[in-house]
Design a protein around this motif. Structure first.
Motif, mmCIF file in Angstrom:
data_model
loop_
_atom_site.group_PDB
_atom_site.id
_atom_site.type_symbol
_atom_site.label_atom_id
_atom_site.label_comp_id
_atom_site.label_asym_id
_atom_site.label_seq_id
_atom_site.Cartn_x
_atom_site.Cartn_y
_atom_site.Cartn_z
ATOM 1 N N GLY A 260 0.820 -1.218 0.000
ATOM 2 C CA GLY A 260 0.000 0.000 0.000
ATOM 3 C C GLY A 260 0.850 1.262 0.000
ATOM 4 N N ILE A 261 0.358 2.258 -0.700
ATOM 5 C CA ILE A 261 1.060 3.553 -0.752
ATOM 6 C C ILE A 261 0.920 4.193 0.620
ATOM 7 N N SER A 262 2.045 4.640 1.184
ATOM 8 C CA SER A 262 1.933 5.213 2.528
ATOM 9 C C SER A 262 2.197 6.719 2.574
ATOM 10 N N GLU A 263 2.914 7.260 1.587
ATOM 11 C CA GLU A 263 3.127 8.703 1.605
ATOM 12 C C GLU A 263 3.271 9.270 0.197
ATOM 13 N N VAL A 264 2.952 10.554 0.093
ATOM 14 C CA VAL A 264 3.085 11.273 -1.176
ATOM 15 C C VAL A 264 3.917 12.518 -0.908
ATOM 16 N N TYR A 265 4.997 12.674 -1.670
ATOM 17 C CA TYR A 265 5.827 13.873 -1.535
ATOM 18 C C TYR A 265 5.659 14.750 -2.763
ATOM 19 N N PHE A 266 5.492 16.036 -2.507
ATOM 20 C CA PHE A 266 5.377 17.033 -3.573
ATOM 21 C C PHE A 266 6.673 17.833 -3.562
ATOM 22 N N VAL A 267 7.401 17.795 -4.672
ATOM 23 C CA VAL A 267 8.754 18.359 -4.695
ATOM 24 C C VAL A 267 8.937 19.228 -5.946
ATOM 25 N N ALA A 268 9.407 20.444 -5.761
ATOM 26 C CA ALA A 268 9.635 21.350 -6.897
ATOM 27 C C ALA A 268 10.343 22.604 -6.394
ATOM 28 N N CYS A 269 10.489 23.592 -7.286
ATOM 29 C CA CYS A 269 11.091 24.882 -6.934
ATOM 30 C C CYS A 269 10.162 26.008 -7.380
ATOM 31 N N PRO B 208 -1.725 23.407 -2.840
ATOM 32 C CA PRO B 208 -3.121 22.989 -2.616
ATOM 33 C C PRO B 208 -3.261 21.476 -2.396
ATOM 34 N N SER B 209 -2.406 20.704 -3.057
ATOM 35 C CA SER B 209 -2.488 19.234 -2.923
ATOM 36 C C SER B 209 -2.007 18.781 -1.548
ATOM 37 N N LYS B 210 -0.969 19.421 -1.071
ATOM 38 C CA LYS B 210 -0.465 19.110 0.282
ATOM 39 C C LYS B 210 -1.550 19.467 1.314
ATOM 40 N N TYR B 211 -2.150 20.640 1.116
ATOM 41 C CA TYR B 211 -3.219 21.070 2.024
ATOM 42 C C TYR B 211 -4.384 20.074 1.963
ATOM 43 N N PHE B 212 -4.710 19.647 0.747
ATOM 44 C CA PHE B 212 -5.816 18.710 0.564
ATOM 45 C C PHE B 212 -5.561 17.413 1.336
ATOM 46 N N LEU B 213 -4.374 16.835 1.149
ATOM 47 C CA LEU B 213 -4.093 15.552 1.818
ATOM 48 C C LEU B 213 -4.002 15.736 3.331
ATOM 49 N N ASP B 214 -3.378 16.824 3.778
ATOM 50 C CA ASP B 214 -3.316 17.073 5.226
ATOM 51 C C ASP B 214 -4.718 17.161 5.814
ATOM 52 N N ALA C 93 1.504 13.283 3.722
ATOM 53 C CA ALA C 93 1.941 14.152 2.626
ATOM 54 C C ALA C 93 3.117 15.009 3.063
ATOM 55 N N GLY C 94 4.040 15.276 2.132
ATOM 56 C CA GLY C 94 5.161 16.174 2.409
ATOM 57 C C GLY C 94 5.352 17.129 1.246
ATOM 58 N N LEU C 95 5.717 18.358 1.546
ATOM 59 C CA LEU C 95 5.961 19.373 0.505
ATOM 60 C C LEU C 95 7.379 19.894 0.697
ATOM 61 N N TYR C 96 8.187 19.790 -0.351
ATOM 62 C CA TYR C 96 9.609 20.139 -0.221
ATOM 63 C C TYR C 96 10.085 21.004 -1.367
ATOM 64 N N THR C 97 10.876 22.041 -1.043
ATOM 65 C CA THR C 97 11.653 22.674 -2.089
ATOM 66 C C THR C 97 12.722 21.648 -2.477
ATOM 67 N N ALA C 98 12.953 21.499 -3.785
ATOM 68 C CA ALA C 98 13.698 20.331 -4.276
ATOM 69 C C ALA C 98 15.075 20.152 -3.628
#
Ligand SMILES: O=P(O)(O)OC[C@H]1O[C@](O)(CO)[C@@H](O)[C@@H]1O
Length: 322
Positions: free
Chosen positions: A17-26, A35-41, A49-54
């Motif tokens: 099973g998928i356990s986490e989703v990371y959103f990564v960009a600059c 918005p996607s990080k906020y949605f999952l939280d 969910a995690g949101l990271y500057t690359a």
């Protein structure tokens, strides 16, 4: 592959099973992921969910990252070294990578198990732009992992948001021109909003005003405004308040009430007034940032024009080593 097919394919590969989703960009691409990080939280009970500057992702990889992780990397140009390195690092850890770009020659594609070559520009439907695609991915991932009750309402929202935006852009065009004339000599702006839209307050500050107009700006969360920033409020300082429809509107209204009393230079962009209320209550808040992005583009274009400072002008990016 479309969003559903990508999500199904990953699900079939991850037996545990998928356990986490990371959103990564600059920069602007990272903003589109907020918005996607906020949605999952907000909506997930189990999925993390995690949101990271690359570059932070590369230098401080989350320990959870592994074969049960989905890493979504977005890069408009597709060759931002930090974002390409982040996708590579994710793959090396065995994660499932999804790359989004507007460039079919992107280096990012070399490290993307799945990819979306998205549409861009004024003529494209926003549902085919990265912010909406990433949000759709987040919704579908949540649905396959633990079920999400409002998938249909979300899909209806996706179908209607472009029409709302087109109408909203027409509605604000004259106001944006008045705003630009009135504020053409200002050097500093504070951008307030809340909820799923906060990333776009940050984005308007760092990309539209700092990067594209060389103006000083800061994003302030409407909730945080009362916990420090409101002390700078006066009649001389410009504030832009993006008012959401949905659960966090109360926070924006509280800021508006205070600003009405103590500030004079206040520009309000109200999603409710711009017609977003036709989207179902359960999901409307996730669409505010999709609307706001297009609307603030109208404002930044008007400002760029009266300031005679084209949005593409850079002094460092692509010109010096950094
Ligand atoms: O989305 P890309 O192409 O990776 O670009 C990221 C860059 O784009 C911007 O968001 C906007 O020019 C910059 O802030 C950032 O360096």
């Amino acid at each position: 592959m479309n969003v559903n097919q990508v999500v199904q394919s990953i699900r079939e590969k991850v037996a545990e099973g998928i356990s986490e989703v990371y959103f990564v960009a600059c920069g602007g691409s990272l903003v589109d992921m907020y918005p996607s990080k906020y949605f999952l939280d907000s909506e997930a009970k189990k999925l993390v969910a995690g949101l990271y500057t690359a570059n932070e992702f590369v230098h401080a990889l989350p320990k959870r990252l592994g074969a049960q992780s989905v890493v979504i990397v977005c890069s408009h140009g597709g060759n931002t070294p930090e974002s390409v390195a982040a996708a590579q690092a994710a793959k090396e850890q065995g994660a499932h990578t999804i790359g989004l770009t507007h460039n079919k020659e992107a280096a990012l594609l070399n490290y993307s198990d799945y990819s979306f070559l998205y549409e861009w520009g004024d003529e494209s439907n926003v549902k085919n732009n990265p912010m909406a695609i990433i949000l759709d991915l987040a919704v579908q991932l949540l649905h396959v992992v633990e079920g999400y009750a409002h998938v249909e309402a979300f899909q209806k929202g996706l179908e209607s948001i472009n029409g709302i935006i087109n109408q909203g852009k027409k509605q604000v065009a004259p106001r944006a021109r008045v705003f630009a004339d009135k504020y053409r000599n200002e050097e500093l702006y504070y951008i307030l909003t809340s909820g799923a839209s906060y990333g776009h307050a940050y984005g308007f500050a760092i990309c539209s005003l700092m990067e594209m107009q060389w103006l000083n700006a800061a994003a302030i969360h409407s909730g945080e405004y009362f916990h420090g920033p409101f002390e700078v409020t006066d009649k001389e300082t410009p504030f832009i308040l993006m008012m959401n429809e949905g659960r966090t509107r109360a926070l924006d209204e509280r800021a508006q009430t205070f600003l009405n009393q103590y500030a004079e230079k206040v520009e309000v962009i109200d999603a409710k007034e711009l017609g977003i209320g036709t989207i179902a209550d359960e999901v409307v808040e996730f669409f505010n940032p999709v609307l706001f992005y297009s609307i603030i583009c109208v404002y930044r274009e008007a400002l760029a024009e009266v300031r005679n400072h084209p949005l593409e002008t850079r002094r460092y990016m692509g010109k010096v080593a950094y």
